[in-house]
Each structure stands twice: as structure tokens, then as C-alpha cells.
Design a protein around this motif. Sequence first.
Motif, short mmCIF file in Angstrom:
data_model
loop_
_atom_site.label_atom_id
_atom_site.label_comp_id
_atom_site.label_asym_id
_atom_site.label_seq_id
_atom_site.Cartn_x
_atom_site.Cartn_y
_atom_site.Cartn_z
N LEU A 46 38.79 27.41 41.90
CA LEU A 46 39.79 28.48 42.02
C LEU A 46 39.31 29.81 41.46
N ARG A 47 39.81 30.88 42.06
CA ARG A 47 39.62 32.23 41.56
C ARG A 47 40.84 32.62 40.74
N PRO A 48 40.72 33.67 39.93
CA PRO A 48 41.92 34.19 39.26
C PRO A 48 43.00 34.45 40.31
N GLY A 54 35.73 31.86 47.70
CA GLY A 54 34.97 31.87 48.94
C GLY A 54 33.77 30.95 48.90
N PRO A 55 32.96 30.97 47.84
CA PRO A 55 31.81 30.08 47.82
C PRO A 55 32.18 28.59 47.89
N PHE B 58 24.63 31.93 48.51
CA PHE B 58 25.82 32.61 49.03
C PHE B 58 26.64 33.20 47.89
N ASP B 62 27.63 37.06 47.22
CA ASP B 62 29.06 37.40 47.20
C ASP B 62 29.39 38.19 45.93
#
Lengths: 141, 141, 141, 141
Positions: A46-48, A54-55, B58, B62
Motif C-alpha cells: 500500500l501507498r499512503p 503501482g510497482p 520499475f 517510478d
Amino acid sequence: MSPEMDREALGAFMADEFPQMADEVAVESLGTDAITVRLMVKDKHLRPGGTVAGPAIFSLVDVAIYLMILSRIGPVALAVTTNATIDFMRRPVSARDLLADVRLLKLGRSLAVCDALVRSEGSDLPVARASMTYAIPPSGR
Amino acid sequence: MSPEMDREALGAFMADEFPQMADEVAVESLGTDAITVRLMVKDKHLRPGGTVAGPAIFSLVDVAIYLMILSRIGPVALAVTTNATIDFMRRPVSARDLLADVRLLKLGRSLAVCDALVRSEGSDLPVARASMTYAIPPSGR
Amino acid sequence: MSPEMDREALGAFMADEFPQMADEVAVESLGTDAITVRLMVKDKHLRPGGTVAGPAIFSLVDVAIYLMILSRIGPVALAVTTNATIDFMRRPVSARDLLADVRLLKLGRSLAVCDALVRSEGSDLPVARASMTYAIPPSGR
Amino acid sequence: MSPEMDREALGAFMADEFPQMADEVAVESLGTDAITVRLMVKDKHLRPGGTVAGPAIFSLVDVAIYLMILSRIGPVALAVTTNATIDFMRRPVSARDLLADVRLLKLGRSLAVCDALVRSEGSDLPVARASMTYAIPPSGR
């Protein structure tokens, strides 16, 4: 054309060659020209804000397409991605696994091409679309 | 045009927002339209055989492109990748860090486009080539 | 590595194999790993409003990269594009020719990879960015 | 969601805005999220050896996706391609028309994403696979 590797063989290959991913990724279904692979989404993906990074989506598609190709040519660890294109279109649904539906579009002597749609489990709206080319080493066929 | 964020500000932003990457990635140099970012290659980035995994490359591109754009528009956490294309061309040199050299090609009101070449430290031969489009939210400018 | 085909040889090849393009496209400069190709913009390349049509820009890049590769491997008419990615970033300057600056990034036994920036003559701002992979037939080397 | 433009309206728009293509391209079928467009292959589309030139296939996909989007948002001549990726996978069948089957994957406020498979009439094997992003001007919705 019968597959070279079935779901069980693909799972065993993952456990041997990619142990760090083997508990995150599972083959949901496998056909002659199609595979569906699940990413069990965990905090580390997860991102913030809670969206899947994306990766992590790229990685899901990469392994899903790799397994699609291996199912047809056998355990050729040296097949490598040469080109990948991905469009990120929507935020995934929070706290849901992701599913990548892969289609095998070409399986040539030296190049294979697949595309994939990625969606959150329980939704039909595509989160991402990707296509990849794999180079198959001469000894691979 | 003076940057909105310099190397120190980018490093602080990474430590706050992406703590899991902050000890792997470092800004080597930053200009108006260019940035070079290093990936400190570790065991977890490697595939069987010792090459750096595609998803790790990647991920480097990014984050490098994200930092390029942030340096110009400020800390807009909501800028998102909409399209990414990557060509994997050569195996990285074993046991070397990777460097991504990014060029900012367009910085519009709503879309930014960059490309990048990735190389092993000490080599000029490109390991990978990538281009990405980022969508910039309206509040982002 | 000396080129297999110089500017004159490339021009003669174009006149023979692509006579319909030979009066629209010209090699401006040729180096070991780079070529610049001009599109003499004509009415048929324009969209309503006067901008150059996307397919005309694609076609310019495609022929420019093809000539880059031929200059190194000789007149192999069977080299084919397998993947192309293009980002359209700005409107061209009205009534100006377009120039494609190509870089050869990889020339392998079976695959070649190039990228290109396209700009209007007299401007440095990129109109488009593209990358392409060409498959080289076994007899081609 | 009912379409803004049906097959007849799309045909009339092509005849007005792209007269040079209006006699080469025809809408075969149109649905809410899908369109099939035919390229009537002519000598000018062919490369030496008789295969359809890559730029002609690119052009078919570009117009097919443009028509897909126009059918939903109305005759917005200013919608522009921002990114296109195409994989050329097989030679078309000689002397056959080409058909592009387009899927609309995302129709957002400012960006639309489609993909397409291109095949020779009478064959199911994909000749090419493409995906494109279109930017929709603010006045376009």
C-alpha cells in the motif's frame, strides 16, 4: 495444445524460485490461452492513503504473465520481460485483493506477447491494463 | 524556474511518505529538467541468478520520475502515474547499484511526461529505458 | 564500428523500397548511434486545424528508427517493428518541418531498441517522444 | 448510457473532418463500450512484400479509438491522443481487410483509455494489439 505446467506445477515452481512472492500470489484459474492470478494485498503493497502501489500492480502483472508463458513452455527460468506497458486507470477498492486476467496473444519461437486487465475482487472496473513481451531463450522451446 | 523542492526537501519527503524506500533510494543530482536517482541494490531486489528483478527497476524509475516532478511542483502526494512503458535491454552488472537518469520532457497543467535511462554504476550501457506520464491533480499547481 | 550504410546508401534504399516516402523524408545527419531524419511537412500530413496528424509523426519515427538500424546492419528489408510506444506532448509549430532525433540504445542479435524525440525545426521543445523495438531476422546479421 | 453519436453520425463526422480517410474506414458495429472498425486495405497501405505497413495499422487503431470516444462524448474534434502503444505480432493475411476491435476501458473527465486487437478479416489471430490514451478538453464533456 496441452499445457506443460498445470496449476500445481506452477505453484511448486513459484515456491522454489520466488519464495518471497509465493505466499502473496496464487493461480486462480488456468486455461490454454488465459490465466487469472491473485495478489493477496498486504500492508507492504500500500501507498499512503491506502491505494495499492503501482510497482506492486506491475509486479502482479509481471508474475501473472510469466506463469502464463511457463504453463505453455515449461519451467524456463530464463524467459525475460523485454517490454512492458501499463496504464493505471482507477484506484483499487480498499482492502480487497487484486486479480489479473491475462490473455496469451502470441507464442512465437522467440517472443511471447500477453495482455492483462487488473481488477479489485468483486468489481468489474479495470484498475489497470498492461501488455508485456517476453523473450524466450533458444533452449526454451 | 527555481525548483520547489531541492535535494534535501526531496529526501525529507521520502523519509516521511515512503519510509520503506528511504534507505534504498538516494538523489544523486538534481537540475531543472533532470534528476539522477540511485537504487542501493540489496538481496531483496535480486532474482535467481543474481540479476535485479524487473519490478525493482520499475520501482526505481517510478520513484525517480516522481521526485523529478515533485521538485518542480512541490510535495503533491496525489500525483499519480497514469502510463508507464519500460524496455529491459541488458542484465545489470552484478553487485552494482543502479542509477536512473531522468529527463523532464513536458510539465503541463494536468500531465507531466519524463523518460529515463537506467544503468549500472560504472557502466554507460543502458540496462533499461522507461517513460512515464503523471497526472497532476488540479490543486497540484 | 563503421556503418554498413551511409547517408547516400540510405537515401538510395529509400528511393528503391519506399518510393512514396522518398520525397518526404531526408536523413539530416548520421552517426554511429544516432540519426536525425526530417519530415518535409505537406498538406496531406495535416489534421483539421493545421497540426501534424499523429500517424504522420508515428510514420516519421518508424522510418527514422528503421534507417538507424539499417545503417548498422545493412539493407535488411525484413527487419520489422515489434513494439512501438509514442507520447504526443505538444502541438508542432505550424508550417515547419519535423525533425526526429534517434538514439540507438541496443543492437542485439535478434532485437534492436531505439528511442526518438521529435521537434519542430527551429524549436527545442519536444513534440513527441517514442521508443521502438525491431526484430532482426536471423539472416540479418 | 446512450451514445452521443451513432454509426451514421460517426460516418458523417468522418466524411466532414477526415475526407481523405472516409472511403477507407467503416464502422462495422458499435456498442456502449466497444466498436469494430474496418480498414479497406489498398495498395497504398502495403509494404514491399505485400504486408500492411505499420503506420497504416497505427492509423486504423487511432481512428477506431477516436470514433469509440466520440460516440460517447460527441463530436469533440479537439480530443487528442497523448499516448499510444502498439505490438505488432503477426503478418496480416494477404489481400484481406483489417478489423480493429476496440474496448473502452475508462472514460474519465479528462482522460479516456481504450485498447484494441487488430485481425485480418476471416481470421481470429491478432495481427496487432494496441492501447491508447486520449485527453479530453475541458469543454469536451
